[in-house]
Design a protein around this motif. Structure first.
Motif, PDB file in Angstrom:
ATOM      1  N   VAL A 194      -7.016 -30.171  45.126  1.00 14.98           N
ATOM      2  CA  VAL A 194      -7.812 -30.034  46.343  1.00 14.98           C
ATOM      3  C   VAL A 194      -7.003 -30.585  47.516  1.00 14.98           C
ATOM      4  CG1 VAL A 194     -10.023 -30.487  47.445  1.00 14.98           C
ATOM      5  CG2 VAL A 194      -9.885 -30.359  44.936  1.00 14.98           C
ATOM      6  N   ALA A 195      -6.589 -29.707  48.420  1.00 13.32           N
ATOM      7  CA  ALA A 195      -5.721 -30.093  49.538  1.00 13.32           C
ATOM      8  C   ALA A 195      -6.519 -30.782  50.638  1.00 13.32           C
ATOM      9  CB  ALA A 195      -5.025 -28.860  50.099  1.00 13.32           C
ATOM     10  N   TYR A 196      -5.852 -31.717  51.375  1.00 13.48           N
ATOM     11  CA  TYR A 196      -6.554 -32.347  52.494  1.00 13.48           C
ATOM     12  C   TYR A 196      -5.656 -32.728  53.665  1.00 13.48           C
ATOM     13  CZ  TYR A 196      -4.951 -36.840  50.564  1.00 13.48           C
ATOM     14  OH  TYR A 196      -4.183 -37.872  50.085  1.00 13.48           O
ATOM     15  N   ALA A 197      -4.333 -32.654  53.544  1.00 10.94           N
ATOM     16  CA  ALA A 197      -3.467 -33.045  54.657  1.00 10.94           C
ATOM     17  C   ALA A 197      -2.064 -32.498  54.446  1.00 10.94           C
ATOM     18  CB  ALA A 197      -3.420 -34.566  54.805  1.00 10.94           C
ATOM     19  N   THR A 198      -1.273 -32.554  55.528  1.00 11.16           N
ATOM     20  CA  THR A 198       0.134 -32.157  55.470  1.00 11.16           C
ATOM     21  C   THR A 198       1.019 -33.384  55.596  1.00 11.16           C
ATOM     22  OG1 THR A 198      -0.254 -29.961  56.406  1.00 11.16           O
ATOM     23  CG2 THR A 198       1.962 -30.859  56.639  1.00 11.16           C
ATOM     24  N   ASP A 199       2.025 -33.441  54.755  1.00 12.81           N
ATOM     25  CA  ASP A 199       3.077 -34.451  54.802  1.00 12.81           C
ATOM     26  C   ASP A 199       4.402 -33.684  54.819  1.00 12.81           C
ATOM     27  OD1 ASP A 199       4.495 -36.854  54.673  1.00 12.81           O
ATOM     28  OD2 ASP A 199       4.243 -37.072  52.498  1.00 12.81           O
ATOM     29  N   ALA A 200       5.487 -34.384  54.820  1.00 16.72           N
ATOM     30  CA  ALA A 200       6.817 -33.796  54.673  1.00 16.72           C
ATOM     31  C   ALA A 200       7.704 -34.850  54.031  1.00 16.72           C
ATOM     32  CB  ALA A 200       7.373 -33.368  56.028  1.00 16.72           C
ATOM     33  N   VAL A 201       8.818 -34.405  53.476  1.00 16.08           N
ATOM     34  CA  VAL A 201       9.782 -35.329  52.865  1.00 16.08           C
ATOM     35  C   VAL A 201      11.132 -35.127  53.523  1.00 16.08           C
ATOM     36  CG1 VAL A 201      10.964 -36.033  50.758  1.00 16.08           C
ATOM     37  CG2 VAL A 201       8.556 -35.361  50.672  1.00 16.08           C
ATOM     38  N   SER A 202      11.703 -36.205  54.018  1.00 17.86           N
ATOM     39  CA  SER A 202      13.068 -36.177  54.532  1.00 17.86           C
ATOM     40  C   SER A 202      13.875 -37.205  53.740  1.00 17.86           C
ATOM     41  CB  SER A 202      13.083 -36.479  56.033  1.00 17.86           C
ATOM     42  OG  SER A 202      14.382 -36.273  56.569  1.00 17.86           O
ATOM     43  N   TRP A 203      14.896 -37.750  54.338  1.00 19.65           N
ATOM     44  CA  TRP A 203      15.692 -38.785  53.673  1.00 19.65           C
ATOM     45  C   TRP A 203      15.889 -39.930  54.652  1.00 19.65           C
ATOM     46  CZ3 TRP A 203      20.813 -39.932  55.364  1.00 19.65           C
ATOM     47  CH2 TRP A 203      21.306 -39.084  56.356  1.00 19.65           C
ATOM     48  N   ALA A 204      16.120 -41.102  54.116  1.00 21.74           N
ATOM     49  CA  ALA A 204      16.266 -42.300  54.947  1.00 21.74           C
ATOM     50  C   ALA A 204      17.511 -43.056  54.521  1.00 21.74           C
ATOM     51  CB  ALA A 204      15.041 -43.198  54.818  1.00 21.74           C
ATOM     52  N   ALA A 205      18.077 -43.791  55.476  1.00 20.27           N
ATOM     53  CA  ALA A 205      19.287 -44.577  55.227  1.00 20.27           C
ATOM     54  C   ALA A 205      19.276 -45.804  56.138  1.00 20.27           C
ATOM     55  CB  ALA A 205      20.534 -43.736  55.467  1.00 20.27           C
ATOM     56  N   GLN A 206      20.136 -46.753  55.813  1.00 26.71           N
ATOM     57  CA  GLN A 206      20.203 -48.014  56.558  1.00 26.71           C
ATOM     58  C   GLN A 206      20.544 -47.773  58.024  1.00 26.71           C
ATOM     59  OE1 GLN A 206      23.745 -50.564  56.475  1.00 26.71           O
ATOM     60  NE2 GLN A 206      22.502 -52.109  55.414  1.00 26.71           N
ATOM     61  N   ASN A 207      19.775 -48.378  58.903  1.00 26.68           N
ATOM     62  CA  ASN A 207      20.063 -48.318  60.329  1.00 26.68           C
ATOM     63  C   ASN A 207      21.423 -48.959  60.598  1.00 26.68           C
ATOM     64  OD1 ASN A 207      19.617 -47.875  63.073  1.00 26.68           O
ATOM     65  ND2 ASN A 207      18.630 -49.869  63.354  1.00 26.68           N
ATOM     66  N   GLY A 208      22.328 -48.202  61.243  1.00 31.34           N
ATOM     67  CA  GLY A 208      23.661 -48.719  61.508  1.00 31.34           C
ATOM     68  C   GLY A 208      24.627 -48.565  60.361  1.00 31.34           C
ATOM     69  N   GLY A 209      24.190 -47.920  59.267  1.00 26.28           N
ATOM     70  CA  GLY A 209      25.067 -47.739  58.114  1.00 26.28           C
ATOM     71  C   GLY A 209      26.012 -46.562  58.284  1.00 26.28           C
ATOM     72  N   ASN A 210      26.560 -46.091  57.187  1.00 28.56           N
ATOM     73  CA  ASN A 210      27.590 -45.047  57.234  1.00 28.56           C
ATOM     74  C   ASN A 210      27.040 -43.624  57.183  1.00 28.56           C
ATOM     75  OD1 ASN A 210      29.722 -46.910  57.347  1.00 28.56           O
ATOM     76  ND2 ASN A 210      29.678 -47.174  55.118  1.00 28.56           N
ATOM     77  N   ALA A 211      25.759 -43.484  56.844  1.00 25.13           N
ATOM     78  CA  ALA A 211      25.185 -42.144  56.749  1.00 25.13           C
ATOM     79  C   ALA A 211      25.054 -41.522  58.131  1.00 25.13           C
ATOM     80  CB  ALA A 211      23.814 -42.214  56.075  1.00 25.13           C
ATOM     81  N   PRO A 212      25.244 -40.212  58.235  1.00 24.06           N
ATOM     82  CA  PRO A 212      25.111 -39.543  59.539  1.00 24.06           C
ATOM     83  C   PRO A 212      23.641 -39.377  59.922  1.00 24.06           C
ATOM     84  CG  PRO A 212      25.539 -37.932  57.831  1.00 24.06           C
ATOM     85  CD  PRO A 212      25.632 -39.275  57.161  1.00 24.06           C
ATOM     86  N   ALA A 213      23.414 -38.897  61.119  1.00 26.82           N
ATOM     87  CA  ALA A 213      22.046 -38.673  61.592  1.00 26.82           C
ATOM     88  C   ALA A 213      21.427 -37.445  60.947  1.00 26.82           C
ATOM     89  CB  ALA A 213      22.033 -38.516  63.108  1.00 26.82           C
ATOM     90  N   ASN A 214      22.258 -36.540  60.461  1.00 27.50           N
ATOM     91  CA  ASN A 214      21.762 -35.276  59.929  1.00 27.50           C
ATOM     92  C   ASN A 214      22.517 -34.886  58.661  1.00 27.50           C
ATOM     93  OD1 ASN A 214      20.355 -32.510  60.347  1.00 27.50           O
ATOM     94  ND2 ASN A 214      22.523 -31.962  60.154  1.00 27.50           N
ATOM     95  N   LEU A 215      21.792 -34.345  57.709  1.00 27.24           N
ATOM     96  CA  LEU A 215      22.395 -33.694  56.555  1.00 27.24           C
ATOM     97  C   LEU A 215      21.734 -32.339  56.374  1.00 27.24           C
ATOM     98  CD1 LEU A 215      22.552 -36.606  53.930  1.00 27.24           C
ATOM     99  CD2 LEU A 215      24.497 -35.572  55.122  1.00 27.24           C
ATOM    100  N   THR A 216      22.484 -31.374  55.873  1.00 27.49           N
ATOM    101  CA  THR A 216      21.913 -30.074  55.563  1.00 27.49           C
ATOM    102  C   THR A 216      21.342 -30.091  54.141  1.00 27.49           C
ATOM    103  OG1 THR A 216      23.951 -29.184  54.603  1.00 27.49           O
ATOM    104  CG2 THR A 216      23.670 -28.986  57.008  1.00 27.49           C
TER     105      THR A 216
END
Length: 345
Positions: free
Chosen positions: A133-155
């Motif tokens: 039984v549906a009731y809302a929308t969510d989404a999933v992205s990815w997270a990384a350490q602020n100031g770390g080595n990961a870029p702002a965007n990944l494909t």
């Protein structure tokens, strides 16, 4: 997989622009043992906090003198275990995640579990007697350490390459990035966020470079406080933690910031919601409460209560307080007709 219990200081919650939205930290397990007739759920970490808020607000609409109408309760994904969910219930291991909640629904009757919180839709392994039984929308992205080595965007391809271990250093994605080793993490087994994320990036079997077992949506885990770590993250959960103060204890974003996928930002930082653009991608998902079909269609007090809470004309789908609750926990309410719609497993 051992989980480090170290906690980091929470970031002060930003002021909310929704005056009608409830504020404060998330609620927890039922304060007292629910009655045998009550509607009780277990399962997803992603949706546990908003269901706890639903419980408090829905139950407030029932006069204390009313001893016949079932009330709504929800048990968190983590905490002491086993749990006795309601009066007369069989004691069960606390279900941690969507899959575990659905399994508990399968292995018990309504005397113990009435619904399972799920952040994923039906799977081929689910009983064909269940209704999502549906009731809302969510989404999933990815997270990384602020100031770390990961870029702002990944494909999507970047994410697939990382989680299959075909790409193991950041400079393989972009030569301007450090040559340090990427450390991909996944939530615990049974997590709906984990299964949805892997399916969305096209990974059926992740590689040996991946560390599994972190509790989903908890940036406080010390393993993630690493410049090379990344982890899937519910966008709604993140919005609730960062902008509406809904995190507490270990349930905070910690040093993590949520990142873009395919150049699309997941969070509208002005309006403090999931962006319309990201909600239009394959990374968006509905969230559900899963019930037994026989319970859902029953004409007795139990079935009537389930529909009165979760159905298309029920409290969750029509009440202004419920809508405000969803927004304050980062979720996008579904439109009339979509909220309360049923998908069979």
């Amino acid at each position: 997989m051992r989980k480090t219990a170290a906690k980091l200081l929470t970031i002060a919650a930003l002021a909310t622009s929704l005056a009608t939205v409830a504020s404060g930290t998330a609620l927890a397990d039922p304060a007292s043992l629910p009655a045998a007739k009550d509607i009780v759920g277990v399962g997803s970490d992603t949706t546990q906090a908003v269901l706890n808020q639903f419980s408090a607000d829905y139950n407030a609409t029932i006069p204390s003198s009313n001893t016949t109408t079932p009330r709504l309760y929800s048990w968190d994904a983590t905490g002491t275990s086993p749990i006795t969910t309601k009066t007369g219930a069989t004691s069960i291991a606390r279900p941690n995640g969507s899959g575990a909640g659905i399994t508990a629904l399968k292995n018990n009757t309504s005397a113990t579990v009435d619904f399972a919180r799920s952040s994923r839709g039906p799977a081929s392994t689910d009983p064909n007697t269940f209704d999502f039984v549906a009731y809302a929308t969510d989404a999933v992205s990815w997270a990384a350490q602020n100031g770390g080595n990961a870029p702002a965007n990944l494909t999507t391809q970047n994410l697939k390459d990382i989680y299959t271990c075909n790409v193991t250093t950041w400079d393989q994605i972009d030569p301007s990035l450090p040559s340090t080793t990427i450390k991909p993490f996944l939530p615990q087994s049974g997590s709906g966020t984990r299964s949805f994320f892997l399916s969305t990036i096209g990974v059926s079997a992740f590689g040996l470079c991946v560390t599994e077992g972190v509790q989903e949506n908890e940036g406080s885990d010390a393993q993630l406080n690493d410049p090379d770590a990344l982890v899937p993250y519910s966008v709604a959960h993140y919005v609730g933690q960062v902008y509406y103060g809904k995190g507490s204890g270990a349930d905070v974003q910690g040093p993590l910031t949520i990142r873009n996928v395919n150049g699309v930002a997941p969070v509208d930082t002005t309006n403090k919601v999931i962006t319309n653009a990201f909600a239009g991608t394959s990374y968006a998902r509905s969230v559900y409460n899963v019930v037994r079909h026989s319970d859902w269609i029953a004409t007795d007090t139990h079935g009537t209560a389930l529909r009165a809470i979760f159905g298309t004309s029920g409290w969750v789908c029509t009440n202004a307080t419920a809508s405000a609750d969803l927004k304050s926990f980062g979720f996008l309410p579904l439109p009339a007709g979509a909220c309360g719609s049923v998908t069979h497993s």
